[in-house]
Design a protein around this motif. Structure first.
Motif, PDB file in Angstrom:
ATOM      1  N   PHE A  79       0.836  -1.198   0.000  1.00 15.23           N
ATOM      2  CA  PHE A  79       0.000   0.000   0.000  1.00 15.23           C
ATOM      3  C   PHE A  79       0.875   1.253   0.000  1.00 15.23           C
TER       4      PHE A  79
ATOM      5  N   LYS B  13       2.343   1.984  -3.403  1.00 16.62           N
ATOM      6  CA  LYS B  13       1.371   2.418  -4.406  1.00 16.62           C
ATOM      7  C   LYS B  13       0.770   3.788  -4.118  1.00 16.62           C
ATOM      8  N   TRP B  14       0.668   4.155  -2.833  1.00 18.26           N
ATOM      9  CA  TRP B  14      -0.095   5.361  -2.491  1.00 18.26           C
ATOM     10  C   TRP B  14       0.720   6.441  -1.778  1.00 18.26           C
ATOM     11  N   SER B  15       1.986   6.199  -1.466  1.00 11.86           N
ATOM     12  CA  SER B  15       2.877   7.219  -0.883  1.00 11.86           C
ATOM     13  C   SER B  15       2.191   8.008   0.234  1.00 11.86           C
TER      14      SER B  15
ATOM     15  N   LEU C  28       0.754  11.900   0.341  1.00 12.70           N
ATOM     16  CA  LEU C  28      -0.689  12.078   0.457  1.00 12.70           C
ATOM     17  C   LEU C  28      -1.014  13.009   1.622  1.00 12.70           C
TER      18      LEU C  28
ATOM     19  N   TYR D 297      -1.357  14.578  -7.256  1.00 15.31           N
ATOM     20  CA  TYR D 297      -1.090  13.457  -6.354  1.00 15.31           C
ATOM     21  C   TYR D 297      -1.041  12.133  -7.111  1.00 15.31           C
ATOM     22  N   MET D 298      -2.001  11.905  -7.986  1.00 17.39           N
ATOM     23  CA  MET D 298      -2.028  10.646  -8.734  1.00 17.39           C
ATOM     24  C   MET D 298      -0.791  10.502  -9.624  1.00 17.39           C
TER      25      MET D 298
ATOM     26  N   GLY E  43       0.622   8.600  -6.476  1.00 16.06           N
ATOM     27  CA  GLY E  43      -0.268   7.457  -6.579  1.00 16.06           C
ATOM     28  C   GLY E  43       0.275   6.358  -7.468  1.00 16.06           C
ATOM     29  N   PRO E  44      -0.571   5.414  -7.850  1.00 25.90           N
ATOM     30  CA  PRO E  44      -0.138   4.272  -8.665  1.00 25.90           C
ATOM     31  C   PRO E  44       0.511   4.662  -9.991  1.00 25.90           C
TER      32      PRO E  44
END
Length: 302
Positions: free
Chosen positions: A9, A12-14, A18, A61-62, A66-67
């Protein structure tokens, strides 16, 4: 899908990035809401403008946390998606999402006013597109990807210069918008042209140019900066970037170049239409003759 299921997780999501983005977004809503009366000339911010800002933050962010950011380390095509989202989509959304009165306040307290020449259209276009093209020279790209702090600083520099580039087109402070619509359209065309050589080099190269996406050892070292753990374990588990991609490195590279050019053409063409519409509307308004008084005889008839 695309190998994301093999990563944690956090990878993938830092979460730290975030948290930073959520803090910035919360600060925006505080400043434009309960704290807005502390700023000179503040006005209520429309829901549409707030939506632009939030969507800009989400896009950034993405792309960078993000991923898509993770996939950008496994496939060059996703790397280009990340670049386009960061500097061609998120930046103008963020500029438009900040209200005019807040931009005026930022401008009044700007400690870098001596560097205002960097927002001049031609300078801004050359600097941003030059840095972007320079970054995609193979030896430079691989060096940046393999050095964590150089990577962070270069991406920050690209973000700052993308702001100056978009600032010249959008100019959110009306009284400072001295560039005519025709000049803005020429500036947009200039941006479209300046990025073409780099994209063409990537698209028409006969072989993979970037070791980060073709050499397993280089890839594993670069991945070590965005995925916790020993890079050698990544190499043992997956063997290299080809494990994640459905395309061989050469084709993936060409697809990445096409994606970047496609994003650029669509976004700048949309902006070109927007600028042309407003320029045409303003020109027609200025050319409309002033209404004249009706003759006395006509008045009497009425």
């Amino acid at each position: 899908m695309l190998g994301l299921e093999y990563f944690s997780f956090a990878a993938k999501w830092s979460p730290l990035f975030l948290a930073f983005m959520l803090i910035v977004t919360a600060g925006y809503f505080l400043i434009t809401g309960p704290l807005s009366n502390r700023f000179k000339g503040s006005e209520p911010v429309s829901a549409g403008r707030k939506t632009l800002f939030v969507f800009g933050m989400l896009t950034m962010y993405m792309a960078q946390g993000g991923p898509i950011n993770l996939l950008g380390h496994t496939m060059f095509s996703f790397h280009m998606v990340s670049m386009a989202m960061s500097y061609l989509m998120a930046t103008p959304l963020l500029i438009l999402g900040i209200p005019v009165w807040l931009w005026r306040e930022i401008d009044r307290k700007n400690p870098f006013k001596k560097l205002a020449f960097l927002t001049r259209p031609i300078v801004a276009a050359v600097v941003f597109n030059g840095l972007f093209s320079f970054y995609h020279i193979p030896v430079i790209h691989d060096f940046v990807m393999l050095n964590f702090w150089v990577h962070r600083l270069y991406y920050l520099l690209l973000f700052i210069t993308s702001i100056t580039m978009w600032w010249a087109i959008i100019q959110p402070i009306p009284e400072k918008d001295k560039t005519s619509g025709l000049m803005k359209m020429g500036f947009i065309f200039l941006n479209m042209v300046l990025l073409t050589p780099a994209c063409a080099l990537i698209i028409f190269s006969s072989e993979p140019m970037y070791a980060t996406y073709s050499d397993p050892n280089t890839w594993a070292k670069a991945m070590g900066y965005c995925v916790p753990g020993d890079p050698s374990i990544l190499l043992e588990q997956f063997g290299g970037p080809s494990f994640f991609g459905y395309l061989e490195p050469g084709i993936d590279q060409r697809v990445g170049g096409i994606i970047m050019k496609f994003f650029q053409e669509i976004i700048f063409a949309s902006m070109l239409a927007y600028v042309f519409f407003h320029w045409y509307k303003r020109e027609n308004k200025e050319d409309d003759p002033m209404p004249t008084e009706l003759p006395v005889s006509r008045i009497n008839q009425v």
